[in-house]
Motif scaffolding. Sequence first.
Motif, PDB file in Angstrom:
ATOM      1  N   MET A   1      50.846  57.834 -27.355  1.00 54.64           N
ATOM      2  CA  MET A   1      50.191  56.950 -28.300  1.00 54.64           C
ATOM      3  C   MET A   1      48.773  57.442 -28.546  1.00 54.64           C
ATOM      4  SD  MET A   1      50.645  54.025 -29.901  1.00 54.64           S
ATOM      5  CE  MET A   1      49.695  52.819 -30.746  1.00 54.64           C
ATOM      6  N   VAL A   2      48.311  57.310 -29.770  1.00 50.76           N
ATOM      7  CA  VAL A   2      46.931  57.634 -30.116  1.00 50.76           C
ATOM      8  C   VAL A   2      46.261  56.355 -30.600  1.00 50.76           C
ATOM      9  CG1 VAL A   2      45.410  58.987 -31.591  1.00 50.76           C
ATOM     10  CG2 VAL A   2      47.525  60.003 -30.747  1.00 50.76           C
ATOM     11  N   TYR A   3      45.139  56.031 -29.992  1.00 53.91           N
ATOM     12  CA  TYR A   3      44.344  54.879 -30.393  1.00 53.91           C
ATOM     13  C   TYR A   3      43.082  55.390 -31.083  1.00 53.91           C
ATOM     14  CZ  TYR A   3      47.240  52.344 -27.044  1.00 53.91           C
ATOM     15  OH  TYR A   3      48.295  51.801 -26.358  1.00 53.91           O
ATOM     16  N   HIS A   4      42.626  54.637 -32.059  1.00 54.70           N
ATOM     17  CA  HIS A   4      41.367  54.943 -32.728  1.00 54.70           C
ATOM     18  C   HIS A   4      40.455  53.735 -32.598  1.00 54.70           C
ATOM     19  CE1 HIS A   4      44.124  57.822 -34.648  1.00 54.70           C
ATOM     20  NE2 HIS A   4      43.056  58.602 -34.625  1.00 54.70           N
ATOM     21  N   GLY A   5      39.169  54.007 -32.575  1.00 55.35           N
ATOM     22  CA  GLY A   5      38.198  52.926 -32.512  1.00 55.35           C
ATOM     23  C   GLY A   5      36.967  53.303 -33.302  1.00 55.35           C
ATOM     24  N   ARG A   6      36.227  52.278 -33.687  1.00 56.39           N
ATOM     25  CA  ARG A   6      34.954  52.510 -34.367  1.00 56.39           C
ATOM     26  C   ARG A   6      34.087  51.279 -34.223  1.00 56.39           C
ATOM     27  NH1 ARG A   6      33.525  50.688 -39.126  1.00 56.39           N
ATOM     28  NH2 ARG A   6      34.907  49.338 -40.276  1.00 56.39           N
ATOM     29  N   CYS A   7      32.789  51.503 -34.304  1.00 58.09           N
ATOM     30  CA  CYS A   7      31.840  50.397 -34.273  1.00 58.09           C
ATOM     31  C   CYS A   7      31.804  49.745 -35.646  1.00 58.09           C
ATOM     32  CB  CYS A   7      30.458  50.899 -33.853  1.00 58.09           C
ATOM     33  SG  CYS A   7      29.726  52.052 -35.027  1.00 58.09           S
ATOM     34  N   PRO A  20      46.545  53.128 -21.684  1.00 59.81           N
ATOM     35  CA  PRO A  20      45.584  52.605 -20.704  1.00 59.81           C
ATOM     36  C   PRO A  20      46.210  52.498 -19.314  1.00 59.81           C
ATOM     37  CG  PRO A  20      46.222  50.887 -22.289  1.00 59.81           C
ATOM     38  CD  PRO A  20      46.891  52.152 -22.716  1.00 59.81           C
ATOM     39  N   ALA A  21      45.390  52.777 -18.307  1.00 57.51           N
ATOM     40  CA  ALA A  21      45.827  52.621 -16.917  1.00 57.51           C
ATOM     41  C   ALA A  21      45.811  51.148 -16.517  1.00 57.51           C
ATOM     42  CB  ALA A  21      44.919  53.426 -15.989  1.00 57.51           C
ATOM     43  N   ASN A  42      38.866  44.719 -21.797  1.00 62.22           N
ATOM     44  CA  ASN A  42      38.681  46.161 -21.700  1.00 62.22           C
ATOM     45  C   ASN A  42      39.965  46.882 -21.338  1.00 62.22           C
ATOM     46  OD1 ASN A  42      35.636  45.721 -21.548  1.00 62.22           O
ATOM     47  ND2 ASN A  42      36.342  44.602 -19.758  1.00 62.22           N
ATOM     48  N   ALA A  43      40.120  48.082 -21.886  1.00 64.85           N
ATOM     49  CA  ALA A  43      41.238  48.957 -21.532  1.00 64.85           C
ATOM     50  C   ALA A  43      40.671  50.184 -20.837  1.00 64.85           C
ATOM     51  CB  ALA A  43      42.020  49.352 -22.776  1.00 64.85           C
ATOM     52  N   MET A  44      41.214  50.500 -19.675  1.00 62.50           N
ATOM     53  CA  MET A  44      40.758  51.655 -18.911  1.00 62.50           C
ATOM     54  C   MET A  44      41.632  52.861 -19.273  1.00 62.50           C
ATOM     55  SD  MET A  44      40.062  49.864 -15.225  1.00 62.50           S
ATOM     56  CE  MET A  44      39.310  51.305 -14.497  1.00 62.50           C
ATOM     57  N   PHE A  45      40.993  53.855 -19.889  1.00 63.50           N
ATOM     58  CA  PHE A  45      41.681  55.087 -20.261  1.00 63.50           C
ATOM     59  C   PHE A  45      41.152  56.238 -19.420  1.00 63.50           C
ATOM     60  CE2 PHE A  45      41.968  52.557 -24.162  1.00 63.50           C
ATOM     61  CZ  PHE A  45      43.288  52.744 -24.527  1.00 63.50           C
ATOM     62  N   ARG A  46      41.992  57.242 -19.182  1.00 62.90           N
ATOM     63  CA  ARG A  46      41.541  58.432 -18.468  1.00 62.90           C
ATOM     64  C   ARG A  46      40.409  59.081 -19.259  1.00 62.90           C
ATOM     65  NH1 ARG A  46      46.045  62.470 -17.062  1.00 62.90           N
ATOM     66  NH2 ARG A  46      45.884  62.679 -19.314  1.00 62.90           N
ATOM     67  N   THR A  47      39.381  59.509 -18.565  1.00 62.85           N
ATOM     68  CA  THR A  47      38.212  60.118 -19.192  1.00 62.85           C
ATOM     69  C   THR A  47      38.605  61.248 -20.130  1.00 62.85           C
ATOM     70  OG1 THR A  47      36.773  59.475 -17.381  1.00 62.85           O
ATOM     71  CG2 THR A  47      36.049  61.340 -18.708  1.00 62.85           C
ATOM     72  N   GLU A  48      39.504  62.107 -19.699  1.00 65.57           N
ATOM     73  CA  GLU A  48      39.872  63.263 -20.519  1.00 65.57           C
ATOM     74  C   GLU A  48      40.676  62.891 -21.767  1.00 65.57           C
ATOM     75  OE1 GLU A  48      42.875  63.268 -17.029  1.00 65.57           O
ATOM     76  OE2 GLU A  48      40.728  62.959 -17.254  1.00 65.57           O
ATOM     77  N   ASP A  49      41.163  61.646 -21.843  1.00 71.84           N
ATOM     78  CA  ASP A  49      41.909  61.199 -23.025  1.00 71.84           C
ATOM     79  C   ASP A  49      41.008  60.628 -24.118  1.00 71.84           C
ATOM     80  OD1 ASP A  49      44.245  61.921 -21.760  1.00 71.84           O
ATOM     81  OD2 ASP A  49      44.783  59.878 -21.163  1.00 71.84           O
ATOM     82  N   VAL A  50      39.732  60.412 -23.804  1.00 72.72           N
ATOM     83  CA  VAL A  50      38.809  59.748 -24.729  1.00 72.72           C
ATOM     84  C   VAL A  50      37.892  60.774 -25.383  1.00 72.72           C
ATOM     85  CG1 VAL A  50      36.958  58.032 -24.945  1.00 72.72           C
ATOM     86  CG2 VAL A  50      38.849  57.642 -23.338  1.00 72.72           C
ATOM     87  N   GLU A  51      37.953  60.848 -26.707  1.00 67.10           N
ATOM     88  CA  GLU A  51      37.058  61.711 -27.471  1.00 67.10           C
ATOM     89  C   GLU A  51      36.192  60.835 -28.368  1.00 67.10           C
ATOM     90  OE1 GLU A  51      37.400  65.028 -30.959  1.00 67.10           O
ATOM     91  OE2 GLU A  51      38.922  65.061 -29.394  1.00 67.10           O
ATOM     92  N   LEU A  52      34.893  60.894 -28.146  1.00 66.65           N
ATOM     93  CA  LEU A  52      33.938  60.082 -28.907  1.00 66.65           C
ATOM     94  C   LEU A  52      33.122  60.955 -29.845  1.00 66.65           C
ATOM     95  CD1 LEU A  52      32.640  57.870 -25.998  1.00 66.65           C
ATOM     96  CD2 LEU A  52      33.901  57.045 -27.973  1.00 66.65           C
ATOM     97  N   SER A  53      32.773  60.394 -30.987  1.00 63.67           N
ATOM     98  CA  SER A  53      31.828  61.051 -31.886  1.00 63.67           C
ATOM     99  C   SER A  53      30.771  60.029 -32.267  1.00 63.67           C
ATOM    100  CB  SER A  53      32.542  61.595 -33.122  1.00 63.67           C
ATOM    101  OG  SER A  53      33.118  60.546 -33.869  1.00 63.67           O
ATOM    102  N   GLY A  54      29.574  60.522 -32.524  1.00 66.14           N
ATOM    103  CA  GLY A  54      28.457  59.635 -32.835  1.00 66.14           C
ATOM    104  C   GLY A  54      27.563  59.477 -31.625  1.00 66.14           C
ATOM    105  N   SER A 104      47.548  46.038 -30.141  1.00 65.07           N
ATOM    106  CA  SER A 104      48.392  47.000 -29.449  1.00 65.07           C
ATOM    107  C   SER A 104      48.216  46.983 -27.928  1.00 65.07           C
ATOM    108  CB  SER A 104      48.137  48.403 -29.982  1.00 65.07           C
ATOM    109  OG  SER A 104      46.784  48.768 -29.767  1.00 65.07           O
ATOM    110  N   VAL A 105      47.120  46.420 -27.444  1.00 67.96           N
ATOM    111  CA  VAL A 105      46.904  46.290 -25.996  1.00 67.96           C
ATOM    112  C   VAL A 105      46.413  44.875 -25.720  1.00 67.96           C
ATOM    113  CG1 VAL A 105      46.425  48.722 -25.549  1.00 67.96           C
ATOM    114  CG2 VAL A 105      44.553  47.235 -26.166  1.00 67.96           C
ATOM    115  N   ARG A 106      46.793  44.368 -24.559  1.00 66.71           N
ATOM    116  CA  ARG A 106      46.348  43.032 -24.194  1.00 66.71           C
ATOM    117  C   ARG A 106      46.123  42.976 -22.694  1.00 66.71           C
ATOM    118  NH1 ARG A 106      49.878  40.193 -21.692  1.00 66.71           N
ATOM    119  NH2 ARG A 106      49.896  38.059 -22.319  1.00 66.71           N
TER     120      ARG A 106
END
Length: 140
Positions: A1-7, A20-21, A42-54, A104-106
């Motif tokens: 699964m790929v999740y996207h997020g934005r402020c 999420p773990a 909050n959803a806990m994801f593995r550090t290496e799975d999270v790519e942030l920009s900004g 998608s997560v709860r």
Amino acid sequence: MVYHGRCQCGAVRAEIRGEPAAVRECWCRQCQQLAAGGPTRNAMFRTEDVELSGELSTFAYVAASGNTLLQSYCGVCGTPVMAQSSARPQFRTIRLGFLDVLGSVRPTMAIWTEEAPYWALIDPDLEQHTRQPPPPPATS
């Protein structure tokens, strides 16, 4: 699964490749301050799975657990993005409101329930911990 997020303003974005773990709501006092009196979710994801920009702004403090927490948020609009715990550098704790597809997560767990206000409504179906829960299982 790929999740996207934005402020809210779009200055900070994320692409998360992985599940999420753990997904938790936290009632600690610091989270109540962050979430206008309620819990953070909050959803806990593995550090290496999270790519942030900004560009993120950060604030660090020692939590009641004794761990140092680094809170990150958009420096432009103030949207809470994530937290990082010194005890669990393998995870990034992403705020559910930052994710584009919230449904998608709860949460499956409520933590630090001993600090919840007397009027708090905590789902009785959630696994509950009065303080810091055990770490989520290692993910591969």
